[in-house]
Every structure is written in structure tokens, then in C-alpha cells.
Design a protein around this motif. Structure first.
Motif, short mmCIF file in Angstrom:
data_model
loop_
_atom_site.label_atom_id
_atom_site.label_comp_id
_atom_site.label_asym_id
_atom_site.label_seq_id
_atom_site.Cartn_x
_atom_site.Cartn_y
_atom_site.Cartn_z
N MET A 28 34.52 47.95 36.35
CA MET A 28 35.49 46.86 36.54
C MET A 28 35.82 46.83 38.02
N LEU A 29 35.70 45.65 38.59
CA LEU A 29 36.01 45.44 40.00
C LEU A 29 37.37 44.77 40.07
N VAL A 30 38.30 45.38 40.79
CA VAL A 30 39.63 44.81 40.96
C VAL A 30 39.77 44.36 42.40
N LEU A 31 39.95 43.05 42.58
CA LEU A 31 40.17 42.49 43.91
C LEU A 31 41.67 42.43 44.15
N LEU A 32 42.13 43.16 45.15
CA LEU A 32 43.57 43.27 45.42
C LEU A 32 43.91 42.65 46.76
N TYR A 33 44.74 41.63 46.72
CA TYR A 33 45.25 41.00 47.94
C TYR A 33 46.74 41.24 48.02
N VAL A 34 47.20 41.66 49.17
CA VAL A 34 48.62 41.90 49.38
C VAL A 34 49.13 40.91 50.41
N LYS A 35 50.02 40.02 49.94
CA LYS A 35 50.60 39.06 50.88
C LYS A 35 51.84 39.69 51.51
N PRO A 36 52.17 39.25 52.71
CA PRO A 36 53.34 39.81 53.39
C PRO A 36 54.61 39.60 52.56
N PRO A 37 55.58 40.48 52.71
CA PRO A 37 56.81 40.30 51.95
C PRO A 37 57.50 39.00 52.34
N ASP A 45 22.69 47.66 39.76
CA ASP A 45 22.02 48.30 38.63
C ASP A 45 22.96 49.00 37.66
N GLN A 46 24.23 48.68 37.71
CA GLN A 46 25.19 49.26 36.77
C GLN A 46 25.22 48.41 35.49
N ASP A 47 25.45 49.06 34.40
CA ASP A 47 25.71 48.33 33.17
C ASP A 47 27.00 47.55 33.39
N MET A 101 41.06 49.77 30.59
CA MET A 101 39.63 49.78 30.44
C MET A 101 39.24 50.97 29.61
N GLU A 102 38.33 50.79 28.65
CA GLU A 102 37.96 51.85 27.73
C GLU A 102 37.25 53.00 28.44
N SER A 103 36.19 52.69 29.19
CA SER A 103 35.44 53.71 29.90
C SER A 103 34.77 53.08 31.10
N GLY A 104 34.16 53.91 31.92
CA GLY A 104 33.48 53.38 33.10
C GLY A 104 34.31 53.53 34.35
N ARG A 105 33.77 52.95 35.41
CA ARG A 105 34.41 53.07 36.71
C ARG A 105 35.28 51.87 37.02
N LYS A 106 36.40 52.14 37.64
CA LYS A 106 37.29 51.07 38.12
C LYS A 106 37.30 51.16 39.64
N ILE A 107 36.79 50.11 40.27
CA ILE A 107 36.70 50.05 41.72
C ILE A 107 37.70 49.01 42.22
N VAL A 108 38.60 49.43 43.10
CA VAL A 108 39.55 48.50 43.71
C VAL A 108 39.06 48.18 45.11
N VAL A 109 38.95 46.88 45.41
CA VAL A 109 38.59 46.45 46.76
C VAL A 109 39.79 45.71 47.33
N ALA A 110 40.33 46.26 48.41
CA ALA A 110 41.47 45.62 49.08
C ALA A 110 40.91 44.51 49.96
N ILE A 111 41.40 43.28 49.74
CA ILE A 111 40.91 42.15 50.51
C ILE A 111 42.07 41.48 51.25
N LYS A 162 27.64 35.37 44.88
CA LYS A 162 26.31 35.49 45.49
C LYS A 162 25.49 36.59 44.82
N TYR A 163 26.17 37.57 44.23
CA TYR A 163 25.49 38.72 43.66
C TYR A 163 25.06 38.49 42.21
N ASN A 164 25.54 37.45 41.60
CA ASN A 164 25.14 37.08 40.25
C ASN A 164 25.20 38.29 39.30
N THR A 165 26.24 39.08 39.44
CA THR A 165 26.41 40.24 38.58
C THR A 165 27.36 39.89 37.45
N LYS A 166 27.26 40.61 36.37
CA LYS A 166 28.08 40.31 35.19
C LYS A 166 29.23 41.31 35.02
#
Length: 170
Positions: A38-47, A31-33, A1-11, A90-94
Motif C-alpha cells: 500500500m502506497l500512502v501519499l502524504l501531503y502536509v499543508k502549512p498550518p 514486481d510486487q504483488d 491493511m491485512e498484510s504486506g508493506r505500507k510505504i509512505v511517500v511525503a510529497i 505513468k507506472y501503470n501499477t495496480k
């Protein structure tokens, strides 16, 4: 990613992790540009289990059983990602969303991925276990809060809230 925030959400499969995703979208993204997050959705399946030709009881472990277990794993990933999609839409965000799936011990994979991606923040839900359950089962969020380099937000689901704030910064 060039710039900005990278948020990882563990699901995961839990209601708590979907609530954490909602909390993130309500509190960290509004209200973020869209290009600045960048939102990263991270799922970890069992080994995957180690298969041998015999199971513990001495019966032959057939290929059909192995295939069924692998199919179940794929369906679980699809189910979790679909639920996360529904929450996100549901959040209709881009903002940009990237989906990642890891395999292994959740705490190790989450920490490794967060560090590798250079995340600015990690958001996780908590199951609200008490002291003894955490001692016996371990706590993925506690481990991650102690081992990642970025801030960690542990979001507590209101049903687990006992006179405590809905989130805690670690």
C-alpha cells in the motif's frame, strides 16, 4: 491493511518530492504483488494562520481575504495530488494508493502519521540545502530520520547530486 508493506511517500510542491515518488515506484514497488503493497501519499499543508480582525498594519482583514486564502490552500492540495497522480499513473501499477492530507508543521505531521499508520518505510525527497541553509531553515528529512520508528529513504534529485549516491538510508 491485512498484510504486506505500507510505504509512505511525503510529497509537496517540489520537483524533488515527485522525483522521490518516482524513485520509490522504480525501486521499492516493481514486481510486487499489488495486494502486498500500500502506497500512502502524504501531503502536509502549512498550518492555517490565526486571523484577527486587524492585520499587522492595522487594516481590517475581511472575510473575502480569508476565503481567498482558504481557496488557495485547497487548490494547492489539489495541484500537488494531481501531480502525484500523474507520476503514479505513468507506472501503470495496480498497487493500492491512499492519499492523506495533514496540516501543521511538516516534520511533526509526517512523523505522527508514519507512526500512527505503522508504516514499514518512509520515502522523502530532499531539497539539497547546504549546511548553512539546513542550519537556518531546518531539515524535515533529518528530523524525520531521527524521530520515526521505521527506516527512512531520503532521495536526492540528480540535479542536486554532487558526487553522492541518489539515496541514503537513515
Amino acid at each position: 491493511m491485512e498484510s504486506g508493506r505500507k510505504i509512505v511517500v511525503a510529497i509537496d510542491e517540489s520537483e524533488e518530492s515527485m522525483y522521490a515518488l518516482s524513485w520509490c515506484l522504480d525501486n521499492l514497488v516493481p514486481d510486487q504483488d499489488p495486494r502486498s503493497v500500500m502506497l500512502v501519499l502524504l501531503y502536509v499543508k502549512p498550518p492555517p494562520p490565526n486571523y484577527s480582525s486587524l492585520d499587522v498594519s492595522g487594516y481590517l482583514f475581511g472575510n473575502d481575504v480569508v476565503k481567498a486564502m482558504e481557496e488557495y490552500s485547497r487548490e494547492l492540495v489539489d495541484s500537488v495530488m494531481s501531480r502525484a497522480d500523474a507520476v503514479y499513473r505513468k507506472y501503470n501499477t495496480k498497487i493500492r494508493v491512499e492519499k492523506r492530507v495533514g496540516s501543521g508543521e511538516a516534520k511533526d505531521v509526517i512523523c505522527w502519521t508514519v507512526d500512527r499508520l505503522g508504516a514499514d518505510i518512509l520515502v522523502m525527497g530532499t531539497h539539497g540545502y547546504g549546511f548553512f541553509q539546513r542550519a537556518l531553515l531546518g531539515s524535515v528529512s533529518d528530523y524525520c530520520a531521527k524521530n520515526v520508528k521505521c527506516p527512512v529513504v531520503v532521495v536526492k534529485h540528480p540535479k542536486n547530486n554532487r558526487d553522492q549516491p541518489t539515496s541514503a538510508m537513515a
